[in-house]
Every structure is written in structure tokens, then in C-alpha cells.
Design an enzyme around this catalytic site. Structure first.
Site, PDB file in Angstrom:
ATOM      1  N   LYS A  21     -27.310  40.997  -5.794  1.00 19.10           N
ATOM      2  CA  LYS A  21     -27.859  40.798  -4.463  1.00 19.10           C
ATOM      3  C   LYS A  21     -28.026  42.135  -3.742  1.00 19.10           C
ATOM      4  O   LYS A  21     -29.058  42.431  -3.147  1.00 19.10           O
ATOM      5  CB  LYS A  21     -26.907  39.906  -3.675  1.00 19.10           C
ATOM      6  CG  LYS A  21     -27.190  39.791  -2.206  1.00 19.10           C
ATOM      7  CD  LYS A  21     -25.956  39.271  -1.472  1.00 19.10           C
ATOM      8  CE  LYS A  21     -26.170  39.231   0.024  1.00 19.10           C
ATOM      9  NZ  LYS A  21     -27.095  38.180   0.438  1.00 19.10           N
ATOM     10  N   LYS A 112     -35.112  22.577  -3.762  1.00 19.12           N
ATOM     11  CA  LYS A 112     -33.807  22.452  -4.418  1.00 19.12           C
ATOM     12  C   LYS A 112     -33.956  22.045  -5.871  1.00 19.12           C
ATOM     13  O   LYS A 112     -34.721  21.160  -6.208  1.00 19.12           O
ATOM     14  CB  LYS A 112     -32.959  21.411  -3.701  1.00 19.12           C
ATOM     15  CG  LYS A 112     -32.360  21.963  -2.441  1.00 19.12           C
ATOM     16  CD  LYS A 112     -31.554  20.911  -1.706  1.00 19.12           C
ATOM     17  CE  LYS A 112     -31.303  21.340  -0.273  1.00 19.12           C
ATOM     18  NZ  LYS A 112     -30.372  22.443  -0.147  1.00 19.12           N
ATOM     19  N   SER A 422     -27.696  27.485  16.161  1.00 19.40           N
ATOM     20  CA  SER A 422     -27.330  28.886  15.989  1.00 19.40           C
ATOM     21  C   SER A 422     -28.324  29.806  16.693  1.00 19.40           C
ATOM     22  O   SER A 422     -29.493  29.487  16.836  1.00 19.40           O
ATOM     23  CB  SER A 422     -27.260  29.244  14.507  1.00 19.40           C
ATOM     24  OG  SER A 422     -28.513  29.084  13.915  1.00 19.40           O
ATOM     25  N   GLU A 473     -22.928  29.653  17.830  1.00 17.88           N
ATOM     26  CA  GLU A 473     -22.292  29.738  16.499  1.00 17.88           C
ATOM     27  C   GLU A 473     -22.009  31.172  16.016  1.00 17.88           C
ATOM     28  O   GLU A 473     -22.000  31.437  14.816  1.00 17.88           O
ATOM     29  CB  GLU A 473     -23.126  28.994  15.434  1.00 17.88           C
ATOM     30  CG  GLU A 473     -23.351  27.520  15.751  1.00 17.88           C
ATOM     31  CD  GLU A 473     -24.138  26.757  14.673  1.00 17.88           C
ATOM     32  OE1 GLU A 473     -24.094  27.155  13.502  1.00 17.88           O
ATOM     33  OE2 GLU A 473     -24.778  25.760  15.023  1.00 17.88           O
ATOM     34  N   ASP A 588     -24.139  17.982  12.143  1.00 19.57           N
ATOM     35  CA  ASP A 588     -25.241  18.310  11.225  1.00 19.57           C
ATOM     36  C   ASP A 588     -25.034  17.696   9.848  1.00 19.57           C
ATOM     37  O   ASP A 588     -23.945  17.775   9.287  1.00 19.57           O
ATOM     38  CB  ASP A 588     -25.317  19.835  11.031  1.00 19.57           C
ATOM     39  CG  ASP A 588     -25.813  20.556  12.275  1.00 19.57           C
ATOM     40  OD1 ASP A 588     -26.598  19.956  13.035  1.00 19.57           O
ATOM     41  OD2 ASP A 588     -25.431  21.729  12.471  1.00 19.57           O
ATOM     42  N   HIS A 630     -28.581  16.450  12.717  1.00 20.07           N
ATOM     43  CA  HIS A 630     -29.716  17.289  12.337  1.00 20.07           C
ATOM     44  C   HIS A 630     -29.878  17.276  10.825  1.00 20.07           C
ATOM     45  O   HIS A 630     -28.898  17.310  10.086  1.00 20.07           O
ATOM     46  CB  HIS A 630     -29.495  18.727  12.822  1.00 20.07           C
ATOM     47  CG  HIS A 630     -30.384  19.711  12.131  1.00 20.07           C
ATOM     48  ND1 HIS A 630     -31.719  19.825  12.425  1.00 20.07           N
ATOM     49  CD2 HIS A 630     -30.142  20.574  11.114  1.00 20.07           C
ATOM     50  CE1 HIS A 630     -32.257  20.737  11.625  1.00 20.07           C
ATOM     51  NE2 HIS A 630     -31.327  21.203  10.812  1.00 20.07           N
ATOM     52  N   GLU A 654     -36.013  19.400  10.978  1.00 22.51           N
ATOM     53  CA  GLU A 654     -36.857  20.556  10.692  1.00 22.51           C
ATOM     54  C   GLU A 654     -38.090  20.031   9.990  1.00 22.51           C
ATOM     55  O   GLU A 654     -37.992  19.338   8.995  1.00 22.51           O
ATOM     56  CB  GLU A 654     -36.083  21.506   9.780  1.00 22.51           C
ATOM     57  CG  GLU A 654     -36.830  22.751   9.457  1.00 22.51           C
ATOM     58  CD  GLU A 654     -36.764  23.075   7.982  1.00 22.51           C
ATOM     59  OE1 GLU A 654     -36.806  24.242   7.645  1.00 22.51           O
ATOM     60  OE2 GLU A 654     -36.698  22.138   7.167  1.00 22.51           O
ATOM     61  N   HIS A 683     -39.534  30.193  10.411  1.00 23.97           N
ATOM     62  CA  HIS A 683     -39.390  31.090   9.273  1.00 23.97           C
ATOM     63  C   HIS A 683     -40.348  32.267   9.307  1.00 23.97           C
ATOM     64  O   HIS A 683     -40.259  33.179   8.505  1.00 23.97           O
ATOM     65  CB  HIS A 683     -39.548  30.323   7.966  1.00 23.97           C
ATOM     66  CG  HIS A 683     -38.478  29.284   7.816  1.00 23.97           C
ATOM     67  ND1 HIS A 683     -38.644  27.991   8.242  1.00 23.97           N
ATOM     68  CD2 HIS A 683     -37.205  29.375   7.362  1.00 23.97           C
ATOM     69  CE1 HIS A 683     -37.524  27.318   8.031  1.00 23.97           C
ATOM     70  NE2 HIS A 683     -36.633  28.128   7.503  1.00 23.97           N
TER      71      HIS A 683
HETATM   72  N1  GLN Z   1     -26.447  24.072  13.421  1.00 21.40           N
HETATM   73  C1  GLN Z   1     -26.898  24.796  12.258  1.00 21.40           C
HETATM   74  C2  GLN Z   1     -27.722  26.005  12.674  1.00 21.40           C
HETATM   75  O1  GLN Z   1     -28.417  25.941  13.656  1.00 21.40           O
HETATM   76  C3  GLN Z   1     -27.749  23.938  11.335  1.00 21.40           C
HETATM   77  C4  GLN Z   1     -28.019  24.616  10.041  1.00 21.40           C
HETATM   78  C5  GLN Z   1     -28.871  23.832   9.060  1.00 21.40           C
HETATM   79  O2  GLN Z   1     -29.672  23.039   9.412  1.00 21.40           O
HETATM   80  N2  GLN Z   1     -28.738  24.076   7.815  1.00 21.40           N
HETATM   81  O3  GLN Z   1     -27.697  27.010  11.988  1.00 21.40           O
HETATM   82 ZN    ZN Z   2     -31.607  22.457   9.206  1.00 20.74          ZN
END
Ligand code: GLN
Ligand code: ZN
Length: 742
Positions: A21, A112, A422, A473, A588, A630, A654, A683
Site C-alpha cells: 500500500k 464487492k 463523518s 466522527e 448504520d 444508512h 447512497e 466521490h
Molecule cells: N456514518 C458513516 C460515515 O459517514 C457511514 C459510513 C458508510 O456508509 N460506510 O462515514
Molecule cells: Zn454508506
């Protein structure tokens, strides 16, 4: 006694200390030249090969090592280049651009890999000119040969490759047929170079879709046999049972089966006489996806049984070891726990111990493993009792009534705005966290920093005019590891990284004992944030299904039980937040869809238990406490009913990458709970315009009842820069405000 051979299906690329990495990111950031990158990676590749050879493997896989993803490597090998990137030289820079996007063009999609948390790059077939462009697989194979390593090439097979692709006007069969001569060309080059066998990965054959693909599979492998490759090809499957009888009738040298994640069904088929004993059996007997030491006595019996059904037996991990960390050596662990663990390197040791036992009657290593395993079994990590019926798994009132109670308390406007949790994990945030972890700064200094950061972002959110705020977060490294560090029953390793996608790695905690909540996990930060504003601050938790899916799970208890234990722990935190005055709590569950078993027969059970655990975690709050959840976009069609059954007051999803389809899914079941759809793609560093967001909202409102709709961005703001986030959220809030009925 039977003679057995050992092999492996793939080794982690990352390196013990994530050297892989660091080198790749170093190159992206301009800190390493291409030559330096190549040198570093070659060293690492050589180290991986030698390590496997030194574990006495009869054959070491080559072709698993990659600069990003092995599916993308295969796309490049066959010149399946996304249209927008065509015309360029096929080299590593092209590979990185396809994977990450560049200034002109968006990246290819990441999806995935089956039911794992590894992501591959989706091959795109629009207007491609398939040919063997640069035979990197042959180069890698020759490299291993030059090191005197007994090696076999690994490549994803044509059926799986096409099944994972998208685009192009050809049918599935036509695509496979286009590829056949190219596969033959590559296979022949490898056989000429001395490959004894070639591992052709066809995991798609273990899925429900696989049954429909048997005709084309038959056709493809007969074509390979026509080119006299039948004595060189091994079809490798993993993650579920395969159709053993079907594979046995194909003109191939050997068959690889997973004996760990197959619910016992591969063995049953073999015992029913479905396996052709003249074929080589590659038996996946050591768990390639989990970190537990093997019950080596039972593996010995399995080998005994299997050897009655084949003339030639290889034993190997059940899948590529890509899904587990490299080595226990760097971990400082108590022996009582260490006894029970086995990472990639130790799994090779287990294979070696079994081989010594069978081939040389050498019991030393075997006995050591057997004793360790027995010692671990005697440990008392499971001494808690649970009363799962102690708490409600249904809310007291139906949504319509809760909604009134919540609205009375929250007083939210029409089209309320919020974010997913976040805010940017700036270099400063990461540095403070690292300094604190390594005890370079005091607890107080770290806490003060966190408080300042929370305050700064509460002010920013107020300024922008969001309706439901979050604390950001900043204290969290990762949404699962953070909870793993604080809950009893979890072990967080130091170097137990596994690749998630590209250069991104995650460090899944290990659930080794009964799970328990012992102290508040998030109350301090959340209530501090709430003390700074009159707007509601949303508490932010990770749900039981996701915590379990993104951890290495126990295998000595049914996973549903572990999931419910986690649910009880999260429930304690939900109640602690509620008691501390937090009015909105988000739990979440982004991994709910990914955990769906590969075979449909298991879906209903999985979903029922997932819904139950989520409700156990969230249902005991008062009517006036608003529960959010979420999820990230991933073909919701199949699970939309389960999502509805979660009975969350609000779900945010999302979506920007597949807007239309998703809304359709929700329309089909007449979704009647609160829902927010990501209205811009976070993104990309581009700031969305008001008209884009307005269009997205209008489109959603055609299908979704306005009184249920929330406006939010996609998840992942932590990966963006502060300026971008501020600018984009300002546009988002302004757009929502203009559309509001006053
Ligand atoms: N609460 C998390 C964030 O906003 C959700 C992350 C996710 O959907 N994987 O980062
Ligand atoms: Zn998400």
C-alpha cells in the site's frame, strides 16, 4: 498412508506492514519513481513467493500478486479497456487511471467480490477489441521460475470474467467465445514455459447464476480441451458448494472445492459418488477467510476421507488468503488467544504439518498444533449469559404515530437536510489520533483537539443551515474497528490488515469471546456536540449486522447468536444516548446487503435474523426518539422488503451512482417510512450545481412522498477536503430551501 501435496490459491499482496500500500500510494503522490515502485513491489512479490516455497508448498500460485486488482489485470491482459481510456499504451499508469479515474475520465466501477469485503474493478466491454495485449501473467510465471519456485499460474476463468463484466452489445455466450482463443493463447504460452497446471478460478459456478451457465462452461472447457489443454487446467471454486458432478464430467485435469464454506455439501456430493477419482482434487480444507487456527485433528480425518475418492489429492486453503492478514509474528498477543489464531503464514504451516504427518509420518508439528488447538478450546471466553428477550424488538407505536411525536420534538422543516455522519479526516485529525495512540500526546491534549474539531464543524453546519447535525466522527479510525476497540469480546490487532479495494485496507477486529457493552462509547462526543447547538445532533453508531460482517467472526457459536450479542451491546449505547438527551440516533448498516449468502436458499433466514438484530438494537427507544439507518447502494431489489421491516424512522441511502434503479425498487414496495437519497456524488471533487441537486430531488419526489423525503449527500464525506464539503453542502442546503413549501 496417502501421499498428499500442498498448494495455495493466492497470498495477501499487502505485505506484513502494508509495504504494498505504502509503495503504491507513494508512487501516486509522486514520492516514488516508477522504477522505485517496481523495485519495491518486485521485492515484495519475491518475498511472498519464497515464503510460500519455504513452507514446502508443492506449488506456489503466481498471478495473484497485482498492482491493484486481479480482475483488472485480466481485463488488461485481454485488452478489455473501457472505451474512454482506449488508445493509450497498456501499462501500469493506464491500469491506475482505470481504477482511480483521472482528470478527464471517471474510474471504472468497484463491486464487492462475491460475499467478501474485497472489491474488484468491473470490466467494461463497450467497443472493445479483445486481444492478448501484454502477457504479464507469463512474465510473472517466468520470474517465479527464475527463482526456482515450483509455481502454477492463476487466472480468473472466462465464465466468471464475463459474468462480472458489464457493457458491450454481445451476448454472454458471444463474449465467452470471443475470449476463448485468447485464453488458449495465454494457456499455451504458460504450458510452453513449463506450467504443470493452471489454476482457473471460476467462483461464479458456486452461485445460483452458476447453474444457468453450465452449457457455456461446458462449451468453453471443451474448446480448451480441443487445444490439448485438458491435462493442464484446474477449475477452482470457492465460497460455496459447487456442482461436483457437472465439474467431474468436464475435460479438465482437476477440480478445486471449498470444504469450509459449503455447509458440508461438497463432501456429501463426493461421498455420493459424484467425483471422478481420476481427476486431481484440490481440497480447500483450511479456512481462507477467517483467522482461526484449524481443528487439525478433524482436518486429518477429512483428508483420510477424501483420499478414498481421488488418486491425487492436494490440500490448500479454501480460497485465496487475500482475505486474511499476513502473519501473527508481528502481533503482541497473550498466548491464550494466540493459540487460537492463524493468519496466512500460519495457515501454510498447518498445511505443512498435515503434509509431514501424512507423507513422512512426522507428528511433531501436527502435535504442536493439535495441543494448541485443544488449549484454546479450554479457554473460558464464553461465560456470559444473555437474556435476549429482555428488551423489545418492536417499537411501541407504529411509524405514523412515532412521526407525530418526533416532529413535535424536532420541529423539522419540509425537506429536512442532514449528512451521513463523518466529516473530513484531515491529515491533522489523523496525526492527532496516531500521536495519541502512540502516547506522544496526553489524553487531555487529544480530547481538547477533538472538542475543537467538533465545535468547528458544528459551527460550519449551523452556518450552512443543515437541520440535523452530526459531531463528525473525528475520534474514529474505522466504523467497525472503533466499536471493536471498546466492546468486550473483541480483539483489535496491530497489523491485521486486509485489502478492501486498491490500496485501501481494513483491519477487522476479531470476535473471540462473548460481546458486552461495559461503558458508553460515543456519548461524550455526541453530547458535547449537542451542547453547542439548538439543532438536533444525530448520534452515530454502527449496527450489529455490519459489525459482525466486517469482523472476523467466532465459529464456535451460531453467527446469529453473536449478532444478537452485538445487538444488545449497541442497544445499551442507543439507550445511553437517548438518556443523555440525544433525540436522533443513526445506526448504520452498510454491510447488510453484502452479507447476503451466495445461494438463495439461505437468504430468507439471513434477512430475518438481520432484521431481528437491528430491531433488538433500536426498538426500545421512546416514540419521540428518531431512529435513522444508512446503507450504501448495492442492488437493493432482493432485500427491499427486509429494509422496510427494519422499521427505521428514516433511512438514508447512497445512490448517486445508480439513481433510477434504486428509486424504482422503493416504488415497487410502496415504501412508507422516512427516506433520504444521496443527491450528489461525493466521490468526485467536483462541486455540484444547484440545478443538478434540484433535478435529483425532483426526480425522487416523483416516486417518494414528499412528507417522507430527506435531502442528504452520499456517505464518505470523511474522504473529502474541507473546502469541497463546505461548498457542496451549501449548494445542497440552498437547493432544499428553495424547494421548501414555507
Ligand atoms: N456514518 C458513516 C460515515 O459517514 C457511514 C459510513 C458508510 O456508509 N460506510 O462515514
Ligand atoms: Zn454508506
Amino acid at each position: 498412508m496417502t501421499t498428499i501435496k500442498t498448494t495455495n490459491l493466492g497470498f495477501p499482496r499487502l505485505g506484513r506492514k502494508r509495504e504494498w500500500k505504502k509503495a503504491i500510494e507513494g508512487y501516486w503522490n509522486g514520492k516514488l519513481t516508477k522504477t522505485e515502485l517496481d523495485d519495491t513491489l518486485q521485492d515484495l512479490h519475491r518475498e511472498n513467493l519464497l515464503l510460500q516455497k519455504n513452507h514446502q508448498l508443492d506449488s506456489v500460485p503466481v498471478g495473484d500478486f497485482s498492482l491493484y486488482d486481479h480482475i483488472l489485470d485480466t481485463s488488461l491482459l485481454f485488452n478489455i479497456i473501457p472505451e474512454r481510456f482506449q488508445g493509450r499504451k497498456v501499462d501500469d499508469d493506464l491500469l491506475f487511471d482505470i481504477a482511480r479515474g483521472n482528470k478527464e475520465h471517471v474510474a471504472s466501477a468497484l463491486i464487492k467480490w462475491f460475499n467478501t469485503n474485497y472489491h474488484y474493478i468491473v470490466p467494461e466491454w463497450d467497443n472493445v477489441t479483445p486481444k492478448v495485449s501484454k502477457n504479464a501473467l507469463l512474465e510473472r510465471f517466468n520470474y517465479a521460475k527464475s527463482l526456482n519456485i515450483p509455481a502454477h499460474p492463476v487466472i480468473v476463468g472466462p465464465i466468471t470474467f464475463v459474468a462480472l463484466s458489464k457493457g458491450g452489445s454481445q451476448s454472454f455466450e458471444e463474449k465467452v467465445r470471443t475470449l476463448l482463443p485468447l485464453y488458449i493463447e495465454v494457456f499455451e504460452s504458460l504450458v510452453q514455459a513449463g506450467a504443470n497446471f493452471i489454476q482457473v478460478d471460476e467462483p461464479i459456478l458456486v452461485t445460483d447464476q452458476g447453474s444457468d451457465l453450465e452449457d457455456i462452461t461446458q462449451e468453453a472447457y471443451e474448446a480448451f480441451a480441443g487445444a490439448e489443454l485438458d491435462q493442464h487446467l484446474v477449475i477452482q471454486t470457492y465460497f460455496e458448494r459447487a456442482n461436483v458432478k457437472f465439474l467431474s464430467h468436464l475435460p479438465i485435469k482437476g477440480i478445486g472445492l471449498d470444504f469450509v464454506h459449503d455447509n458440508g455439501e461438497n463432501l456429501t456430493q463426493i461421498q455420493n459418488g459424484d467425483f471422478d477419482h481420476t481427476k486431481v482434487l484440490f481440497a480447500g480444507i483450511i479456512d481462507g477467510r477467517n483467522v482461526w487456527a484449524a481443528d487439525i485433528e478433524s482436518k486429518k480425518h477429512l483428508i483420510d476421507t477424501l483420499s478414498g475418492y481421488t488418486d491425487t489429492l492436494y490440500i490448500n486453503p479454501s480460497s485465496s488468503l487475500l482475505h486474511v492478514p499476513v502473519s501473527l509474528d508481528d502481533e503482541s498477543l497473550d498466548t491464550d488467544i494466540r493459540d487460537g489464531l492463524s493468519f496466512a503464514t500460519e495457515k501454510l504451516d498447518e498445511l505443512d504439518a498435515l503434509k509431514r504427518l501424512f507423507n513422512h509420518n512426522d507428528t511433531t508439528k501436527f502435535d504442536t498444533f493439535a495441543q494448541r488447538y485443544a488449549r484454546f478450546q479450554q479457554q473460558d471466553f464464553k461465560n456470559l449469559t444473555y437474556d435476549f428477550d429482555r428488551i423489545r424488538s418492536e417499537r411501541t407505536s407504529v411509524f405514523a404515530e412515532r412521526k407525530i411525536a418526533q416532529q413535535k420534538r424536532l420541529n423539522l422543516p419540509d425537506l429536512p437536510t442532514t449528512t451521513i455522519g463523518s466529516f473530513p479526516q484531515s491529515p491533522e485529525v489523523r496525526k492527532y489520533r496516531a500521536d495519541w495512540k502512540n502516547k506522544r500526546i496526553s489524553d487531555e491534549a487529544y480530547e481538547t483537539f477533538l472538542k475543537n474539531e467538533i465545535k468547528r464543524w458544528i459551527d460550519i453546519q449551523e452556518e450552512i443551515g443543515l437541520d440535523v447535525l452530526v459531531h463528525g466522527e473525528f475520534e474514529r479510525n474505522d466504523m467497525v474497528e472503533f466499536f471493536g476497540e471498546k466492546l468486550q469480546g473483541f480483539l483489535v490487532t496491530q497489523f491485521g490488515w486486509v485489502q478492501s479495494y486498491g490500496s485501501r485496507a481494513v483491519k477487522p477486529p476479531i470476535i473471540y469471546g462473548d460481546v458486552k457493552w461495559t461503558e458508553p462509547l460515543t456519548v461524550k462526543e455526541t453530547t458535547y456536540a449537542q451542547s453547542l447547538t439548538d439543532k438536533p445532533v444525530k448520534g452515530m453508531l454502527t449496527g450489529p449486522v455490519t459489525i459482525l460482517n466486517w469482523s472476523f467472526e467466532r465459529v464456535d457459536l451460531p453467527r446469529e447468536t453473536v449478532q444478537d450479542q452485538i445487538a444488545l451491546a449497541i442497544n445499551e449505547e442507543v439507550l445511553a444516548l437517548e438518556k443523555a438527551g440525544i433525540k436522533v440516533i443513526q445506526v448504520d448498516e452498510p454491510a447488510l446487503r453484502e452479507g447476503l449468502p451466495l445461494r438463495k436458499v439461505y437468504h430468507e433466514h439471513y434477512l430475518r435474523r438481520a432484521v431481528h438484530s437491528f430491531k433488538l438494537a433500536t426498538s426500545s427507544v421512546a416514540d419521540h426518539t428518531q431512529i435513522h439507518t444508512h446503507m450504501c447502494y448495492s442492488q437493493f431489489g432482493q432485500i427491499i422488503h427486509a429494509i422496510h421491516e427494519l422499521d427505521a424512522d428514516v433511512i438514508s441511502i447512497e445512490t448517486s451512482r445508480s439513481h433510477g434503479d434504486l428509486i424504482q425498487d422503493f416504488e415497487d414496495i410502496n415504501y412508507d417510512l422516512g427516506i433520504g437519497l444521496g443527491v450528489y456524488d461525493i466521490h468526485s471533487p467536483r462541486i455540484p450545481t444547484e440545478s443538478e441537486i434540484t433535478t435529483a430531488i425532483h426526480r425522487a419526489l416523483q416516486q417518494i412522498d414528499r412528507s417522507l423525503f430527506w435531502v442528504n449527500p452520499d456517505c464518505g464525506l470523511k474522504t473529502r477536503k474541507e473546502d469541497e464539503v463546505k461548498a457542496a453542502l451549501t449548494v445542497l442546503v440552498d437547493s432544499a430551501k428553495k424547494l421548501r413549501h414555507s
